[in-house]
Design a protein around this motif. Structure first.
Motif, mmCIF file in Angstrom:
data_model
loop_
_atom_site.group_PDB
_atom_site.id
_atom_site.type_symbol
_atom_site.label_atom_id
_atom_site.label_comp_id
_atom_site.label_asym_id
_atom_site.label_seq_id
_atom_site.Cartn_x
_atom_site.Cartn_y
_atom_site.Cartn_z
ATOM 1 N N VAL A 26 -5.759 -2.729 10.833
ATOM 2 C CA VAL A 26 -6.097 -2.972 9.430
ATOM 3 C C VAL A 26 -4.955 -2.413 8.584
ATOM 4 C CG1 VAL A 26 -7.707 -2.498 7.553
ATOM 5 C CG2 VAL A 26 -8.570 -2.838 9.881
ATOM 6 N N VAL A 27 -4.349 -3.264 7.787
ATOM 7 C CA VAL A 27 -3.218 -2.842 6.966
ATOM 8 C C VAL A 27 -3.720 -2.530 5.560
ATOM 9 C CG1 VAL A 27 -0.962 -3.463 6.028
ATOM 10 C CG2 VAL A 27 -1.603 -4.191 8.340
ATOM 11 N N ARG A 28 -3.920 -1.241 5.312
ATOM 12 C CA ARG A 28 -4.322 -0.785 3.973
ATOM 13 C C ARG A 28 -3.115 -0.359 3.150
ATOM 14 N NH1 ARG A 28 -8.107 1.535 7.535
ATOM 15 N NH2 ARG A 28 -10.224 0.731 7.280
ATOM 16 N N HIS A 29 -2.159 0.245 3.827
ATOM 17 C CA HIS A 29 -0.940 0.699 3.162
ATOM 18 C C HIS A 29 0.268 0.119 3.883
ATOM 19 C CE1 HIS A 29 -3.714 4.133 1.993
ATOM 20 N NE2 HIS A 29 -3.354 3.591 0.844
ATOM 21 N N LEU A 50 2.887 0.786 -0.620
ATOM 22 C CA LEU A 50 1.993 0.081 -1.530
ATOM 23 C C LEU A 50 0.595 -0.020 -0.946
ATOM 24 C CD1 LEU A 50 4.135 -3.029 -2.601
ATOM 25 C CD2 LEU A 50 4.259 -0.687 -3.437
ATOM 26 N N ASP A 51 -0.385 -0.055 -1.829
ATOM 27 C CA ASP A 51 -1.729 -0.462 -1.451
ATOM 28 C C ASP A 51 -1.671 -1.962 -1.185
ATOM 29 O OD1 ASP A 51 -4.392 -1.807 -2.381
ATOM 30 O OD2 ASP A 51 -4.961 0.258 -1.908
ATOM 31 N N LEU A 55 -1.328 -3.916 -4.513
ATOM 32 C CA LEU A 55 0.129 -3.785 -4.604
ATOM 33 C C LEU A 55 0.542 -2.631 -5.518
ATOM 34 C CD1 LEU A 55 1.354 -7.497 -4.636
ATOM 35 C CD2 LEU A 55 0.856 -5.992 -2.705
ATOM 36 N N ARG A 56 -0.345 -1.676 -5.685
ATOM 37 C CA ARG A 56 -0.018 -0.479 -6.459
ATOM 38 C C ARG A 56 0.807 0.464 -5.590
ATOM 39 N NH1 ARG A 56 -2.668 4.465 -6.745
ATOM 40 N NH2 ARG A 56 -4.293 3.607 -5.380
ATOM 41 N N VAL A 93 1.715 9.647 2.404
ATOM 42 C CA VAL A 93 0.778 8.587 2.789
ATOM 43 C C VAL A 93 1.359 7.871 3.996
ATOM 44 C CG1 VAL A 93 -0.352 6.442 2.107
ATOM 45 C CG2 VAL A 93 -0.054 8.285 0.425
ATOM 46 N N THR A 94 0.621 7.840 5.085
ATOM 47 C CA THR A 94 1.097 7.186 6.305
ATOM 48 C C THR A 94 0.846 5.686 6.224
ATOM 49 O OG1 THR A 94 0.635 9.155 7.621
ATOM 50 C CG2 THR A 94 0.916 7.084 8.808
#
Length: 210
Positions: A26-29, A50-51, A55-56, A93-94
């Motif tokens: 799951v790609v969250r970041h 980025l989120d 895209l934040r 953030v990883t």
């Protein structure tokens, strides 16, 4: 490391590349990695996380230094990896996916920057280049359209249209992801022609060199 030793290192690490997507990924970041250069051989290695949905920007890091390895075609990663790895250590953030401004399997030895970085960090990675490795057929002018990049009879990537009316980008697998998923994740982070991950990391690196 000499260019000959660098080639031997690529050959040694190449069998470690996985072209399968991890079950349950799951790609969250998603992180964009880019290296900018000044005329005096200074460089800035920048990473922006980025989120993946909004895209934040949620994290960033930049390292400045000098390129210790000469520019040799096919060995580009050896100029950029030390500073990129140093910048990754600064992240809080990883990321779940690394998007590299360069090639992955679309490389003469099937071991471009995205593969090298993915193997060294053991993280899913994808290469997104602005120029192709070789000849290609232009995909239809529809977002998401693509054509395969073929080298010596092997599919090594895709020319992917990320937006109507613009040139395609060239996507290839880096590590721990398949080509279909890699293209889908690249499309998620594209507002303009190039991924927002690349656009923002490029801007961060260039600002550091001013």
């Amino acid at each position: 490391m000499t260019p000959e030793e660098a080639i031997a290192e690529q050959e040694r690490l190449r069998p470690s590349v996985s072209t399968r997507t991890d079950p349950g990924l799951v790609v969250r970041h998603v992180a964009g990695l880019d290296v900018s250069y000044a005329d005096d051989d200074r460089l800035a290695a920048a990473i922006v996380v980025l989120d993946a949905e909004s895209l934040r920007t949620v994290d960033s890091a930049v390292v400045t230094g000098k390129a210790d390895f000469p520019y040799v075609p096919g060995l580009f990663a050896f100029r950029e990896l030390p500073s990129l790895l140093e910048a990754m250590e600064k992240l809080t953030v990883t990321p779940d996916l690394l998007v590299c401004d360069g090639q992955g399997l679309a490389h003469p030895r099937r071991f471009g920057l995205a593969c090298h970085l993915g193997v060294l960090t053991d993280m899913p990675s994808v290469g997104v280049a602005k120029t192709p490795m070789g000849p290609f057929s232009m995909p239809d002018d529809v977002r998401g359209a693509y054509t395969d990049l073929v080298d010596n009879g092997e599919v090594v990537g895709r020319a992917l249209r990320t937006r109507e009316g613009v040139k395609p980008v060239f996507v290839s697998v880096g590590h721990r992801i398949d080509l279909d998923r890699a293209c889908a994740e690249v499309l998620r982070v594209c507002v303009t022609r190039i991924p927002e991950t690349t656009r923002r990391s490029d801007a961060l690196g260039r600002a550091q060199l001013k």
